[in-house]
Design a protein around this motif. Sequence first.
Motif, PDB file in Angstrom:
ATOM      1  N   GLU A 232      -8.384  27.725  70.272  1.00 52.15           N
ATOM      2  CA  GLU A 232      -7.696  26.362  70.231  1.00 52.15           C
ATOM      3  C   GLU A 232      -7.708  25.665  68.565  1.00 52.15           C
ATOM      4  O   GLU A 232      -6.877  25.482  67.874  1.00 52.15           O
ATOM      5  CB  GLU A 232      -8.228  25.226  70.965  1.00 52.15           C
ATOM      6  CG  GLU A 232      -8.037  25.299  72.282  1.00 52.15           C
ATOM      7  CD  GLU A 232      -8.674  24.310  73.166  1.00 52.15           C
ATOM      8  OE1 GLU A 232      -9.367  23.465  72.585  1.00 52.15           O
ATOM      9  OE2 GLU A 232      -8.523  24.179  74.438  1.00 52.15           O
ATOM     10  N   SER A 233      -9.066  26.219  67.867  1.00 48.54           N
ATOM     11  CA  SER A 233      -9.280  26.001  66.470  1.00 48.54           C
ATOM     12  C   SER A 233      -8.316  26.765  65.703  1.00 48.54           C
ATOM     13  O   SER A 233      -7.714  26.514  64.629  1.00 48.54           O
ATOM     14  CB  SER A 233     -10.737  26.066  65.925  1.00 48.54           C
ATOM     15  OG  SER A 233     -11.337  25.328  67.083  1.00 48.54           O
TER      16      SER A 233
ATOM     17  N   THR B 234      -7.523  19.194  63.338  1.00 49.41           N
ATOM     18  CA  THR B 234      -8.476  20.555  63.014  1.00 49.41           C
ATOM     19  C   THR B 234      -9.850  20.191  62.395  1.00 49.41           C
ATOM     20  O   THR B 234     -10.610  20.858  62.807  1.00 49.41           O
ATOM     21  CB  THR B 234      -7.593  21.246  62.023  1.00 49.41           C
ATOM     22  OG1 THR B 234      -6.107  21.306  62.500  1.00 49.41           O
ATOM     23  CG2 THR B 234      -8.162  22.646  61.834  1.00 49.41           C
ATOM     24  N   GLY B 235      -9.980  19.251  61.585  1.00 52.49           N
ATOM     25  CA  GLY B 235     -11.301  18.946  60.973  1.00 52.49           C
ATOM     26  C   GLY B 235     -12.175  18.367  62.043  1.00 52.49           C
ATOM     27  O   GLY B 235     -13.504  18.795  61.961  1.00 52.49           O
TER      28      GLY B 235
ATOM     29  N   VAL C 171     -17.191  19.560  65.154  1.00 49.87           N
ATOM     30  CA  VAL C 171     -17.747  19.645  66.477  1.00 49.87           C
ATOM     31  C   VAL C 171     -18.119  20.725  66.892  1.00 49.87           C
ATOM     32  O   VAL C 171     -19.482  21.072  67.473  1.00 49.87           O
ATOM     33  CB  VAL C 171     -16.867  18.988  67.531  1.00 49.87           C
ATOM     34  CG1 VAL C 171     -17.604  19.159  68.915  1.00 49.87           C
ATOM     35  CG2 VAL C 171     -16.568  17.429  67.508  1.00 49.87           C
ATOM     36  N   ALA C 172     -17.386  21.898  66.534  1.00 51.58           N
ATOM     37  CA  ALA C 172     -17.899  23.300  66.732  1.00 51.58           C
ATOM     38  C   ALA C 172     -19.132  23.752  65.954  1.00 51.58           C
ATOM     39  O   ALA C 172     -19.953  24.389  66.236  1.00 51.58           O
ATOM     40  CB  ALA C 172     -16.714  24.226  66.695  1.00 51.58           C
TER      41      ALA C 172
ATOM     42  N   GLY D 141     -25.962  25.565  69.901  1.00 49.58           N
ATOM     43  CA  GLY D 141     -25.763  26.734  70.836  1.00 49.58           C
ATOM     44  C   GLY D 141     -24.845  27.885  70.406  1.00 49.58           C
ATOM     45  O   GLY D 141     -24.709  28.777  71.394  1.00 49.58           O
ATOM     46  N   LEU D 142     -24.278  27.683  69.427  1.00 53.02           N
ATOM     47  CA  LEU D 142     -23.440  28.690  68.866  1.00 53.02           C
ATOM     48  C   LEU D 142     -24.095  30.176  68.503  1.00 53.02           C
ATOM     49  O   LEU D 142     -25.263  30.137  67.958  1.00 53.02           O
ATOM     50  CB  LEU D 142     -22.520  28.370  67.543  1.00 53.02           C
ATOM     51  CG  LEU D 142     -21.458  27.446  67.614  1.00 53.02           C
ATOM     52  CD1 LEU D 142     -20.805  26.928  66.365  1.00 53.02           C
ATOM     53  CD2 LEU D 142     -20.427  27.788  68.759  1.00 53.02           C
TER      54      LEU D 142
END
Length: 235
Positions: free
Chosen positions: A5-6, A54-55, A60-61, A66-67
Amino acid sequence: MAREESKALLDAFNKTTACYHHLVLTVGGSADSQNLREELQKTRQRALELAVTTGARLTVALRDKGLTTEERAEFERLWVAFSGCLDLLEADMQRALALGAAFPLHAPRRPLVRTGVAGSCSGVAARALSARSLRHEAERDFDRADLQELEQEVLQVGKMINEMEMKVNVPRWTVQARQTAGAELLSSASAGASSAVSVPERTGPCDLSKALAATVFSAVLLAAVALALCVAKLS
């Protein structure tokens, strides 16, 4: 899913920013018109909406603890690409603001010749001029309102850039590209070369007689050039 999505949002933002850049280049030129200014306004507003969305998604990502290492590296690359597009959008908006102020579409013009015609048709002419002046006045109001709105939006983008740097600390020089610089150009060039007709290479021994003839011809040519220079100096 969040990464895809990003990427989709960033791709849309990139295309909208590129479209806005090409439109800004025509402001003040022969193709400038009321329709162009309205299209600039719509494209700019669309780009701002995509920039905010988008920003927020990338912020958030990247703040997710947890990435994995691979996922964080990918989101950091998207973040650097997004910040670069946002910088270009801000520069184009500033350029559009300067050009719009320097080249107003409906600057007031005074008549150069006064005929002094009067009569029964003067009422019709007055009504026609009144309608035209009202239309121009509405268009001038659009120009003024759009420039004021654009000025506020330039400040909004600058504030957005500052907030991005404070929320997410991703130095651009620390992000590694997935491919070397110019890889796309090299791949396209190699593809074009492979599609062309290949010339068979000669792998056998060279012809000594042809090589000797070429050497003699070169020596004769150099001698002729030297002789011509000498004649030119003597004359």
